[in-house]
Design a protein around this motif. Sequence first.
Motif, PDB file in Angstrom:
ATOM      1  N   MET A  50      35.571 -15.624   6.916  1.00 58.13           N
ATOM      2  CA  MET A  50      35.452 -14.221   6.485  1.00 58.13           C
ATOM      3  C   MET A  50      36.821 -13.618   6.191  1.00 58.13           C
ATOM      4  O   MET A  50      37.000 -12.900   5.211  1.00 58.13           O
ATOM      5  CB  MET A  50      34.731 -13.387   7.561  1.00 58.13           C
ATOM      6  CG  MET A  50      33.255 -13.662   7.634  1.00 58.13           C
ATOM      7  SD  MET A  50      32.466 -13.173   6.089  1.00 58.13           S
ATOM      8  CE  MET A  50      31.234 -14.450   5.939  1.00 58.13           C
ATOM      9  N   SER A  51      37.801 -13.900   7.057  1.00 54.93           N
ATOM     10  CA  SER A  51      39.154 -13.374   6.830  1.00 54.93           C
ATOM     11  C   SER A  51      39.703 -13.870   5.503  1.00 54.93           C
ATOM     12  O   SER A  51      40.372 -13.135   4.782  1.00 54.93           O
ATOM     13  CB  SER A  51      40.111 -13.804   7.936  1.00 54.93           C
ATOM     14  OG  SER A  51      39.635 -13.369   9.163  1.00 54.93           O
TER      15      SER A  51
ATOM     16  N   TYR B 152      25.188 -19.719  11.744  1.00 59.40           N
ATOM     17  CA  TYR B 152      26.172 -19.191  12.703  1.00 59.40           C
ATOM     18  C   TYR B 152      25.347 -18.336  13.643  1.00 59.40           C
ATOM     19  O   TYR B 152      24.758 -17.327  13.223  1.00 59.40           O
ATOM     20  CB  TYR B 152      27.238 -18.359  11.991  1.00 59.40           C
ATOM     21  CG  TYR B 152      28.153 -17.624  12.929  1.00 59.40           C
ATOM     22  CD1 TYR B 152      29.123 -18.310  13.657  1.00 59.40           C
ATOM     23  CD2 TYR B 152      28.037 -16.251  13.103  1.00 59.40           C
ATOM     24  CE1 TYR B 152      29.956 -17.634  14.535  1.00 59.40           C
ATOM     25  CE2 TYR B 152      28.868 -15.568  13.971  1.00 59.40           C
ATOM     26  CZ  TYR B 152      29.825 -16.271  14.693  1.00 59.40           C
ATOM     27  OH  TYR B 152      30.650 -15.600  15.559  1.00 59.40           O
TER      28      TYR B 152
ATOM     29  N   CYS C  34      29.235  -8.312  -0.293  1.00 61.28           N
ATOM     30  CA  CYS C  34      29.817  -8.541   1.038  1.00 61.28           C
ATOM     31  C   CYS C  34      29.109  -7.605   2.026  1.00 61.28           C
ATOM     32  O   CYS C  34      28.607  -8.036   3.060  1.00 61.28           O
ATOM     33  CB  CYS C  34      31.308  -8.229   1.072  1.00 61.28           C
ATOM     34  SG  CYS C  34      32.321  -9.099  -0.149  1.00 61.28           S
TER      35      CYS C  34
ATOM     36  N   CYS D 156      25.421  -8.296   2.822  1.00 55.41           N
ATOM     37  CA  CYS D 156      25.179  -9.350   3.811  1.00 55.41           C
ATOM     38  C   CYS D 156      25.535  -8.866   5.215  1.00 55.41           C
ATOM     39  O   CYS D 156      24.851  -9.199   6.177  1.00 55.41           O
ATOM     40  CB  CYS D 156      25.944 -10.620   3.461  1.00 55.41           C
ATOM     41  SG  CYS D 156      25.266 -12.072   4.300  1.00 55.41           S
ATOM     42  N   HIS D 157      26.567  -8.062   5.324  1.00 55.67           N
ATOM     43  CA  HIS D 157      26.889  -7.509   6.654  1.00 55.67           C
ATOM     44  C   HIS D 157      25.717  -6.661   7.156  1.00 55.67           C
ATOM     45  O   HIS D 157      25.339  -6.752   8.319  1.00 55.67           O
ATOM     46  CB  HIS D 157      28.199  -6.697   6.606  1.00 55.67           C
ATOM     47  CG  HIS D 157      29.403  -7.551   6.310  1.00 55.67           C
ATOM     48  ND1 HIS D 157      30.591  -7.052   5.825  1.00 55.67           N
ATOM     49  CD2 HIS D 157      29.584  -8.898   6.424  1.00 55.67           C
ATOM     50  CE1 HIS D 157      31.449  -8.055   5.665  1.00 55.67           C
ATOM     51  NE2 HIS D 157      30.862  -9.180   6.021  1.00 55.67           N
TER      52      HIS D 157
ATOM     53  N   TYR E 255      25.636  -6.577  10.938  1.00 58.97           N
ATOM     54  CA  TYR E 255      27.067  -6.270  11.030  1.00 58.97           C
ATOM     55  C   TYR E 255      27.435  -5.167  10.033  1.00 58.97           C
ATOM     56  O   TYR E 255      28.512  -5.169   9.450  1.00 58.97           O
ATOM     57  CB  TYR E 255      27.920  -7.520  10.767  1.00 58.97           C
ATOM     58  CG  TYR E 255      27.869  -8.527  11.888  1.00 58.97           C
ATOM     59  CD1 TYR E 255      28.846  -8.548  12.878  1.00 58.97           C
ATOM     60  CD2 TYR E 255      26.832  -9.465  11.970  1.00 58.97           C
ATOM     61  CE1 TYR E 255      28.800  -9.465  13.911  1.00 58.97           C
ATOM     62  CE2 TYR E 255      26.770 -10.392  13.003  1.00 58.97           C
ATOM     63  CZ  TYR E 255      27.758 -10.381  13.967  1.00 58.97           C
ATOM     64  OH  TYR E 255      27.718 -11.287  14.983  1.00 58.97           O
TER      65      TYR E 255
HETATM   66  C1  HEC Z   1      26.243 -14.553   5.188  1.00 59.57           C
HETATM   67  C2  HEC Z   1      26.429 -13.163   4.944  1.00 59.57           C
HETATM   68  C3  HEC Z   1      27.831 -12.687   4.727  1.00 59.57           C
HETATM   69  C4  HEC Z   1      28.500 -12.602   3.531  1.00 59.57           C
HETATM   70  C5  HEC Z   1      27.982 -13.014   2.148  1.00 59.57           C
HETATM   71  C6  HEC Z   1      29.774 -12.017   3.822  1.00 59.57           C
HETATM   72  N1  HEC Z   1      29.912 -11.803   5.150  1.00 59.57           N
HETATM   73 FE1  HEC Z   1      31.572 -11.123   6.097  1.00 59.57          FE
HETATM   74  N2  HEC Z   1      30.687 -11.407   7.885  1.00 59.57           N
HETATM   75  C7  HEC Z   1      29.401 -11.837   8.093  1.00 59.57           C
HETATM   76  C8  HEC Z   1      29.134 -11.930   9.507  1.00 59.57           C
HETATM   77  C9  HEC Z   1      27.833 -12.383  10.151  1.00 59.57           C
HETATM   78  C10 HEC Z   1      30.324 -11.541  10.167  1.00 59.57           C
HETATM   79  C11 HEC Z   1      30.590 -11.489  11.676  1.00 59.57           C
HETATM   80  C12 HEC Z   1      31.174 -12.830  12.094  1.00 59.57           C
HETATM   81  C13 HEC Z   1      31.399 -12.991  13.572  1.00 59.57           C
HETATM   82  O1  HEC Z   1      30.701 -12.386  14.375  1.00 59.57           O
HETATM   83  O2  HEC Z   1      32.270 -13.774  13.933  1.00 59.57           O
HETATM   84  C14 HEC Z   1      31.272 -11.198   9.108  1.00 59.57           C
HETATM   85  C15 HEC Z   1      32.551 -10.754   9.350  1.00 59.57           C
HETATM   86  C16 HEC Z   1      33.436 -10.338   8.381  1.00 59.57           C
HETATM   87  C17 HEC Z   1      34.739  -9.754   8.629  1.00 59.57           C
HETATM   88  C18 HEC Z   1      35.352  -9.477   9.987  1.00 59.57           C
HETATM   89  C19 HEC Z   1      36.422 -10.489  10.269  1.00 59.57           C
HETATM   90  C20 HEC Z   1      37.819  -9.951  10.102  1.00 59.57           C
HETATM   91  O3  HEC Z   1      38.692 -10.758   9.789  1.00 59.57           O
HETATM   92  O4  HEC Z   1      38.056  -8.737  10.286  1.00 59.57           O
HETATM   93  C21 HEC Z   1      35.295  -9.491   7.417  1.00 59.57           C
HETATM   94  C22 HEC Z   1      36.654  -8.879   7.129  1.00 59.57           C
HETATM   95  C23 HEC Z   1      34.358  -9.935   6.410  1.00 59.57           C
HETATM   96  N3  HEC Z   1      33.228 -10.423   7.024  1.00 59.57           N
HETATM   97  C24 HEC Z   1      34.611  -9.886   5.054  1.00 59.57           C
HETATM   98  C25 HEC Z   1      33.712 -10.311   4.077  1.00 59.57           C
HETATM   99  C26 HEC Z   1      33.979 -10.244   2.661  1.00 59.57           C
HETATM  100  C27 HEC Z   1      35.250  -9.710   2.019  1.00 59.57           C
HETATM  101  C28 HEC Z   1      32.878 -10.756   2.041  1.00 59.57           C
HETATM  102  C29 HEC Z   1      32.595 -10.871   0.574  1.00 59.57           C
HETATM  103  C30 HEC Z   1      33.578 -11.522  -0.276  1.00 59.57           C
HETATM  104  C31 HEC Z   1      31.935 -11.147   3.093  1.00 59.57           C
HETATM  105  N4  HEC Z   1      32.475 -10.848   4.313  1.00 59.57           N
HETATM  106  C32 HEC Z   1      30.711 -11.731   2.840  1.00 59.57           C
HETATM  107  C33 HEC Z   1      28.475 -12.141   7.118  1.00 59.57           C
HETATM  108  C34 HEC Z   1      28.750 -12.194   5.754  1.00 59.57           C
END
Ligand code: HEC
Length: 147
Positions: free
Chosen positions: A32-33, A74, A117, A120-121, A126
């Motif tokens: 994610m980062s 996950y 993004c 999905c959160h 989330y």
């Molecule tokens: C599958 C669905 C999904 C998608 C698509 C998704 N995320 Fe996430 N994201 C999550 C989940 C679930 C977490 C929490 C993870 C955990 O609990 O460790 C998260 C956590 C994060 C975090 C927190 C971690 C941090 O470093 O601060 C960030 C930032 C983030 N996502 C950015 C993004 C971005 C930018 C995109 C799009 C390009 C994206 N995510 C797409 C599900 C998703």
Amino acid sequence: MKALPALLLSVGMGLGAGGALAQDEPDMIGTMSQLQLFLHKLSLSVDAGNLDLADFYAHELEETIEVAESIEYYHDIPVGRLTGSLLTPTFESLEAAIDGGDPEAVKSRLRGVISSCNGCHEATGYGFLRIAPSEANPYMQDFAPRD
Ligand code: HEC
């Protein structure tokens, strides 16, 4: 001096065991980062009018999306399936806009990716993780085109 190879061997085995542990739990936070990093850098490249650099970061983003797609679960979240249905389509249309070279189209598709993004959160409980556009450049990097 015979101790050295033995030491290297034990270091190597230590790394091997760490690798096996890492496989059990997917690196969700790391993935994610990286999504956030490459999306932000892509967006700064677009803001600077540098579509060549945006294209470079689109490739990095694509590889990171592929990593997310490969995470089957996950905890109870089917990350790969959700990424494939929510994020991959908007990313692909962003990529097409970059290839087309129209900055306004790229900017609007970029907003579409950010919505994915956040979608999905929301879908995974989330919703408090809200990705938002940022024009601030915290990196020791110049995103402007060279000429
Ligand atoms: C599958 C669905 C999904 C998608 C698509 C998704 N995320 Fe996430 N994201 C999550 C989940 C679930 C977490 C929490 C993870 C955990 O609990 O460790 C998260 C956590 C994060 C975090 C927190 C971690 C941090 O470093 O601060 C960030 C930032 C983030 N996502 C950015 C993004 C971005 C930018 C995109 C799009 C390009 C994206 N995510 C797409 C599900 C998703």
